[in-house]
Design a protein around this motif. Structure first.
Motif: not given
Length: 91
Positions: A17-44
Protein backbone atom coordinates in the motif's frame (compact mmCIF):
# COMPACT_ATOMS: atom_id res chain seq x y z
CA UNK A 1 -6.51 -10.28 -11.19
CA UNK A 2 -2.84 -10.54 -10.27
CA UNK A 3 -1.92 -9.19 -6.82
CA UNK A 4 0.82 -6.60 -6.91
CA UNK A 5 3.67 -7.29 -4.49
CA UNK A 6 6.81 -5.70 -3.11
CA UNK A 7 9.78 -7.29 -1.39
CA UNK A 8 10.19 -5.84 2.09
CA UNK A 9 13.58 -6.30 3.80
CA UNK A 10 11.76 -7.04 7.07
CA UNK A 11 8.69 -9.04 5.94
CA UNK A 12 9.63 -10.56 2.58
CA UNK A 13 7.34 -10.59 -0.45
CA UNK A 14 4.03 -8.95 0.43
CA UNK A 15 1.12 -7.08 -1.11
CA UNK A 16 1.62 -3.34 -0.60
CA UNK A 17 0.00 0.00 0.00
CA UNK A 18 0.98 3.64 -0.03
CA UNK A 19 1.66 5.82 3.02
CA UNK A 20 2.28 9.56 3.06
CA UNK A 21 5.90 10.42 3.77
CA UNK A 22 5.02 11.39 7.36
CA UNK A 23 3.53 8.00 8.21
CA UNK A 24 6.25 6.12 6.34
CA UNK A 25 8.98 7.93 8.28
CA UNK A 26 7.31 7.88 11.72
CA UNK A 27 9.54 5.73 13.93
CA UNK A 28 8.49 7.15 17.29
CA UNK A 29 5.59 6.67 19.65
CA UNK A 30 3.72 9.85 18.67
CA UNK A 31 0.49 9.03 16.83
CA UNK A 32 0.15 11.16 13.69
CA UNK A 33 -3.41 10.15 12.86
CA UNK A 34 -4.37 7.73 10.12
CA UNK A 35 -6.77 8.34 7.24
CA UNK A 36 -7.26 5.90 4.41
CA UNK A 37 -8.92 5.88 1.04
CA UNK A 38 -11.11 2.81 0.69
CA UNK A 39 -10.53 2.23 -3.02
CA UNK A 40 -7.65 0.83 -4.94
CA UNK A 41 -6.20 -2.32 -6.39
CA UNK A 42 -3.22 -2.68 -4.06
CA UNK A 43 -2.91 -4.85 -0.98
CA UNK A 44 -3.85 -1.90 1.23
CA UNK A 45 -5.51 1.46 0.54
CA UNK A 46 -3.60 4.74 0.32
CA UNK A 47 -3.19 6.30 3.78
CA UNK A 48 -2.11 9.66 5.18
CA UNK A 49 -1.64 11.47 8.49
CA UNK A 50 -3.72 14.19 10.18
CA UNK A 51 -1.53 16.98 8.80
CA UNK A 52 -2.11 15.72 5.25
CA UNK A 53 -5.84 15.32 5.99
CA UNK A 54 -6.02 18.96 7.14
CA UNK A 55 -4.42 20.05 3.87
CA UNK A 56 -6.81 17.85 1.85
CA UNK A 57 -9.83 19.46 3.52
CA UNK A 58 -8.66 22.92 2.48
CA UNK A 59 -7.80 21.98 -1.12
CA UNK A 60 -10.51 23.64 -3.18
CA UNK A 61 -9.34 23.35 -6.76
CA UNK A 62 -8.20 20.40 -8.82
CA UNK A 63 -4.74 21.95 -8.95
CA UNK A 64 -4.61 22.15 -5.14
CA UNK A 65 -5.69 18.50 -4.91
CA UNK A 66 -2.98 17.48 -7.37
CA UNK A 67 -0.40 19.46 -5.37
CA UNK A 68 -1.63 17.74 -2.18
CA UNK A 69 -0.86 14.36 -3.75
CA UNK A 70 2.64 15.52 -4.73
CA UNK A 71 3.28 16.99 -1.27
CA UNK A 72 2.17 13.78 0.48
CA UNK A 73 5.09 12.11 -1.29
CA UNK A 74 3.52 8.67 -0.94
CA UNK A 75 5.89 5.78 -0.24
CA UNK A 76 5.38 2.12 -1.14
CA UNK A 77 5.35 -0.12 1.95
CA UNK A 78 4.50 -3.78 2.39
CA UNK A 79 1.14 -4.76 3.87
CA UNK A 80 2.71 -5.66 7.23
CA UNK A 81 4.49 -2.31 7.51
CA UNK A 82 1.22 -0.58 6.48
CA UNK A 83 -0.69 -2.48 9.18
CA UNK A 84 1.95 -1.58 11.78
CA UNK A 85 1.74 2.08 10.80
CA UNK A 86 -2.04 2.01 11.18
CA UNK A 87 -1.77 0.52 14.68
CA UNK A 88 0.91 3.05 15.69
CA UNK A 89 -0.83 6.14 14.33
CA UNK A 90 -4.44 5.70 15.33
CA UNK A 91 -4.42 7.75 18.46
Amino acid sequence: METKVVECPQHGVQPFGLLCVHLAANNNSIALGFYEHDEGDLGRPDAWCSACEDRWRTAESEEEQEQWFVDCDFKIVCANCWDNSKKQNIG
